[in-house]
Design a protein around this motif. Sequence first.
Motif, PDB file in Angstrom:
ATOM      1  N   SER A   1       0.873  -1.178   0.000  1.00 16.66           N
ATOM      2  CA  SER A   1       0.000   0.000   0.000  1.00 16.66           C
ATOM      3  C   SER A   1       0.907   1.225   0.000  1.00 16.66           C
ATOM      4  CB  SER A   1      -0.847   0.000   1.281  1.00 16.66           C
ATOM      5  OG  SER A   1      -1.485   1.244   1.475  1.00 16.66           O
ATOM      6  N   THR A   2       0.374   2.361  -0.408  1.00 18.16           N
ATOM      7  CA  THR A   2       1.107   3.613  -0.160  1.00 18.16           C
ATOM      8  C   THR A   2       1.489   3.664   1.320  1.00 18.16           C
ATOM      9  OG1 THR A   2      -0.247   4.702  -1.837  1.00 18.16           O
ATOM     10  CG2 THR A   2       0.966   6.140  -0.320  1.00 18.16           C
TER      11      THR A   2
ATOM     12  N   ALA B   1       6.901  -6.059  -4.543  1.00 13.63           N
ATOM     13  CA  ALA B   1       5.600  -5.618  -4.033  1.00 13.63           C
ATOM     14  C   ALA B   1       5.018  -4.590  -5.000  1.00 13.63           C
ATOM     15  CB  ALA B   1       5.752  -4.995  -2.650  1.00 13.63           C
ATOM     16  N   VAL B   2       3.704  -4.587  -5.071  1.00 12.79           N
ATOM     17  CA  VAL B   2       2.974  -3.503  -5.749  1.00 12.79           C
ATOM     18  C   VAL B   2       2.217  -2.761  -4.655  1.00 12.79           C
ATOM     19  CG1 VAL B   2       1.019  -2.990  -7.269  1.00 12.79           C
ATOM     20  CG2 VAL B   2       2.832  -4.547  -8.030  1.00 12.79           C
ATOM     21  N   ALA B   3       2.355  -1.435  -4.657  1.00  9.94           N
ATOM     22  CA  ALA B   3       1.739  -0.614  -3.607  1.00  9.94           C
ATOM     23  C   ALA B   3       0.620   0.235  -4.202  1.00  9.94           C
ATOM     24  CB  ALA B   3       2.791   0.266  -2.951  1.00  9.94           C
ATOM     25  N   PRO B   4      -0.630  -0.203  -4.037  1.00  7.59           N
ATOM     26  CA  PRO B   4      -1.732   0.609  -4.557  1.00  7.59           C
ATOM     27  C   PRO B   4      -1.914   1.876  -3.726  1.00  7.59           C
ATOM     28  CG  PRO B   4      -2.454  -1.652  -4.027  1.00  7.59           C
ATOM     29  CD  PRO B   4      -1.105  -1.449  -3.415  1.00  7.59           C
ATOM     30  N   GLY B   5      -2.290   2.944  -4.397  1.00  9.51           N
ATOM     31  CA  GLY B   5      -2.859   4.086  -3.702  1.00  9.51           C
ATOM     32  C   GLY B   5      -4.349   3.838  -3.539  1.00  9.51           C
TER      33      GLY B   5
ATOM     34  N   SER C   1      -8.415  14.740  -3.027  1.00  6.71           N
ATOM     35  CA  SER C   1      -7.826  16.057  -3.341  1.00  6.71           C
ATOM     36  C   SER C   1      -6.321  16.098  -3.051  1.00  6.71           C
ATOM     37  CB  SER C   1      -8.544  17.175  -2.580  1.00  6.71           C
ATOM     38  OG  SER C   1      -8.172  17.135  -1.217  1.00  6.71           O
ATOM     39  N   THR C   2      -5.811  15.115  -2.286  1.00  4.00           N
ATOM     40  CA  THR C   2      -4.365  15.055  -1.994  1.00  4.00           C
ATOM     41  C   THR C   2      -3.610  14.185  -3.003  1.00  4.00           C
ATOM     42  OG1 THR C   2      -4.483  13.097  -0.553  1.00  4.00           O
ATOM     43  CG2 THR C   2      -4.861  15.249   0.491  1.00  4.00           C
ATOM     44  N   ILE C   3      -4.338  13.519  -3.896  1.00  2.00           N
ATOM     45  CA  ILE C   3      -3.699  12.653  -4.896  1.00  2.00           C
ATOM     46  C   ILE C   3      -3.394  13.499  -6.135  1.00  2.00           C
ATOM     47  CG2 ILE C   3      -4.011  10.610  -6.376  1.00  2.00           C
ATOM     48  CD1 ILE C   3      -6.136   9.632  -4.312  1.00  2.00           C
ATOM     49  N   PRO C   4      -2.139  13.516  -6.601  1.00  2.00           N
ATOM     50  CA  PRO C   4      -1.827  14.352  -7.767  1.00  2.00           C
ATOM     51  C   PRO C   4      -2.766  14.122  -8.955  1.00  2.00           C
ATOM     52  CG  PRO C   4       0.197  13.664  -6.730  1.00  2.00           C
ATOM     53  CD  PRO C   4      -0.905  12.948  -5.996  1.00  2.00           C
ATOM     54  N   PHE C   5      -3.203  12.899  -9.202  1.00  5.88           N
ATOM     55  CA  PHE C   5      -4.119  12.635 -10.322  1.00  5.88           C
ATOM     56  C   PHE C   5      -5.567  13.059 -10.010  1.00  5.88           C
ATOM     57  CE2 PHE C   5      -1.993   9.080 -13.083  1.00  5.88           C
ATOM     58  CZ  PHE C   5      -0.847   9.854 -13.189  1.00  5.88           C
ATOM     59  N   LEU C   6      -5.843  13.428  -8.764  1.00  8.28           N
ATOM     60  CA  LEU C   6      -7.182  13.879  -8.327  1.00  8.28           C
ATOM     61  C   LEU C   6      -8.286  12.855  -8.604  1.00  8.28           C
ATOM     62  CD1 LEU C   6      -6.999  17.652  -9.377  1.00  8.28           C
ATOM     63  CD2 LEU C   6      -6.727  16.683  -7.080  1.00  8.28           C
ATOM     64  N   ARG C   7      -7.938  11.569  -8.492  1.00 10.21           N
ATOM     65  CA  ARG C   7      -8.947  10.509  -8.632  1.00 10.21           C
ATOM     66  C   ARG C   7      -8.427   9.233  -7.992  1.00 10.21           C
ATOM     67  NH1 ARG C   7      -7.536   6.602 -12.320  1.00 10.21           N
ATOM     68  NH2 ARG C   7      -6.062   7.150 -13.967  1.00 10.21           N
ATOM     69  N   ARG C   8      -9.364   8.320  -7.711  1.00 14.55           N
ATOM     70  CA  ARG C   8      -8.986   6.966  -7.309  1.00 14.55           C
ATOM     71  C   ARG C   8      -8.376   6.231  -8.498  1.00 14.55           C
ATOM     72  NH1 ARG C   8     -13.832   4.066  -3.826  1.00 14.55           N
ATOM     73  NH2 ARG C   8     -13.911   5.552  -2.102  1.00 14.55           N
ATOM     74  N   GLY C   9      -7.541   5.244  -8.216  1.00 16.01           N
ATOM     75  CA  GLY C   9      -7.137   4.316  -9.270  1.00 16.01           C
ATOM     76  C   GLY C   9      -8.254   3.325  -9.508  1.00 16.01           C
ATOM     77  N   ASN C  10      -8.246   2.671 -10.655  1.00 16.56           N
ATOM     78  CA  ASN C  10      -9.214   1.592 -10.832  1.00 16.56           C
ATOM     79  C   ASN C  10      -8.484   0.241 -10.791  1.00 16.56           C
ATOM     80  OD1 ASN C  10      -8.546   0.810 -13.616  1.00 16.56           O
ATOM     81  ND2 ASN C  10      -9.324   2.844 -14.145  1.00 16.56           N
ATOM     82  N   THR C  11      -9.262  -0.799 -10.579  1.00 15.87           N
ATOM     83  CA  THR C  11      -8.648  -2.112 -10.323  1.00 15.87           C
ATOM     84  C   THR C  11      -7.875  -2.624 -11.547  1.00 15.87           C
ATOM     85  OG1 THR C  11     -10.752  -3.172 -10.890  1.00 15.87           O
ATOM     86  CG2 THR C  11     -10.301  -2.775  -8.546  1.00 15.87           C
TER      87      THR C  11
ATOM     88  N   ASP D   1       4.998   1.588  -6.906  1.00 16.08           N
ATOM     89  CA  ASP D   1       3.844   2.404  -6.513  1.00 16.08           C
ATOM     90  C   ASP D   1       2.903   2.577  -7.698  1.00 16.08           C
ATOM     91  OD1 ASP D   1       4.279   3.359  -3.728  1.00 16.08           O
ATOM     92  OD2 ASP D   1       6.154   4.104  -4.578  1.00 16.08           O
ATOM     93  N   VAL D   2       1.626   2.310  -7.468  1.00 18.00           N
ATOM     94  CA  VAL D   2       0.604   2.527  -8.505  1.00 18.00           C
ATOM     95  C   VAL D   2      -0.470   3.369  -7.827  1.00 18.00           C
ATOM     96  CG1 VAL D   2      -0.931   1.399 -10.165  1.00 18.00           C
ATOM     97  CG2 VAL D   2       1.179   0.258  -9.448  1.00 18.00           C
ATOM     98  N   ASP D   3      -0.228   4.685  -7.805  1.00 17.22           N
ATOM     99  CA  ASP D   3      -0.952   5.523  -6.850  1.00 17.22           C
ATOM    100  C   ASP D   3      -1.239   6.937  -7.351  1.00 17.22           C
ATOM    101  OD1 ASP D   3       1.537   6.660  -6.884  1.00 17.22           O
ATOM    102  OD2 ASP D   3       1.923   6.453  -4.738  1.00 17.22           O
ATOM    103  N   GLY D   4      -1.217   7.146  -8.665  1.00 16.79           N
ATOM    104  CA  GLY D   4      -1.528   8.475  -9.191  1.00 16.79           C
ATOM    105  C   GLY D   4      -0.600   9.562  -8.670  1.00 16.79           C
ATOM    106  N   GLY D   5       0.619   9.175  -8.329  1.00 16.62           N
ATOM    107  CA  GLY D   5       1.623  10.153  -7.894  1.00 16.62           C
ATOM    108  C   GLY D   5       1.672  10.395  -6.395  1.00 16.62           C
ATOM    109  N   MET D   6       0.838   9.679  -5.636  1.00 18.77           N
ATOM    110  CA  MET D   6       0.701   9.952  -4.195  1.00 18.77           C
ATOM    111  C   MET D   6       2.017   9.836  -3.432  1.00 18.77           C
ATOM    112  SD  MET D   6      -1.652  10.839  -2.137  1.00 18.77           S
ATOM    113  CE  MET D   6      -1.863  11.011  -0.392  1.00 18.77           C
ATOM    114  N   SER D   7       2.837   8.853  -3.803  1.00 12.59           N
ATOM    115  CA  SER D   7       4.077   8.641  -3.032  1.00 12.59           C
ATOM    116  C   SER D   7       5.088   9.756  -3.245  1.00 12.59           C
ATOM    117  CB  SER D   7       4.707   7.294  -3.391  1.00 12.59           C
ATOM    118  OG  SER D   7       3.899   6.277  -2.894  1.00 12.59           O
ATOM    119  N   ALA D   8       4.878  10.568  -4.265  1.00 15.03           N
ATOM    120  CA  ALA D   8       5.795  11.681  -4.507  1.00 15.03           C
ATOM    121  C   ALA D   8       5.451  12.887  -3.627  1.00 15.03           C
ATOM    122  CB  ALA D   8       5.739  12.079  -5.979  1.00 15.03           C
ATOM    123  N   THR D   9       4.315  12.833  -2.952  1.00 17.28           N
ATOM    124  CA  THR D   9       3.909  14.009  -2.149  1.00 17.28           C
ATOM    125  C   THR D   9       4.626  14.011  -0.807  1.00 17.28           C
ATOM    126  OG1 THR D   9       2.014  12.885  -1.132  1.00 17.28           O
ATOM    127  CG2 THR D   9       1.625  14.053  -3.199  1.00 17.28           C
TER     128      THR D   9
END
Length: 248
Positions: free
Chosen positions: A140-141, A180-184, A206-216, A240-248
Amino acid sequence: MAPQVVLITGALTGIGRATAVAFAKKGAKVVVSGRHDDKGQALVSELKTLGAEAEFVRADVTHEDEVRNLVDQTVARFGRLDVAVNNAGFEGELGPIQDATVENFKAVHDTNVLGVFLSMKHEVRAMTGQDAGSIVNISSTYGHKAAAGGTAYVSSKFAVEGLTKTVALEQGNSGIRVNAVAPGLTDTEMADRFTGSAEVNDALVSTIPFLRRGNTEELANAIVFISSSEASYISGTVLDVDGGMSAT
Ligand SMILES: NC(=O)c1ccc[n+]([C@@H]2O[C@H](COP(=O)([O-])OP(=O)(O)OC[C@H]3O[C@@H](n4cnc5c(N)ncnc54)[C@H](O)[C@@H]3O)[C@@H](O)[C@H]2O)c1
């Protein structure tokens, strides 16, 4: 190339289910596992309609005898084990540490940590002596980033990443890759439970750089990639597969 033989734990919903479908579409032989026979058989029927060979084996990952049986049944049915996706996991109760319970901490760690430990123990046993194997643990993130209110879940996912890197080192150049794969925040029932309300969801999104959930499917695609020969020089890493979250 022979079709991959793939085992997925916690495969009956969410990311695990989408991963089973993605592997089936690639022509893999898929063993889906979980705790519910009816959902398992329904998923097997769906995978077969995609042209895949598929089996359901019931397993609660907190019980070593069930995990051993899952791995042994996979090898008995399909002759080998190429890819194992250790996906079973849950978030448990959230809240500050002073309100947290030992029961919740143990339950979350039993599935998320002991479950991954037991799964890798038996998967490595089955893969040893093969020319190759790939283990993918779902972190996970929050496997490398803290979240207030998540003592049990966050510590369990940090442990998943420690287990991943340790077993990758143990395997060295054996041919067994461990990642490991770390979903956001990913659009599943777990994410709905985790966020709890539209307001909390929107605040988190709103804290995710992509501004959305990932899809499965986006998670499944990453899992299929890191399991494949395209990723032949990748081991001991966390994707990380998290719309950029880990970069924040
Ligand atoms: N959805 C997210 O936002 C998100 C984010 C980060 C990480 N993850 C991780 O992704 C993985 C899949 O979660 P998901 O979002 O698809 O949720 P999900 O609840 O749809 O899937 C988890 C599956 O694991 C199963 N499971 C739970 N405990 C088990 C046990 N002891 N034995 C066997 N199966 C068990 C559940 O029944 C369920 O089918 C989990 O490890 C989760 O921690 C999810």
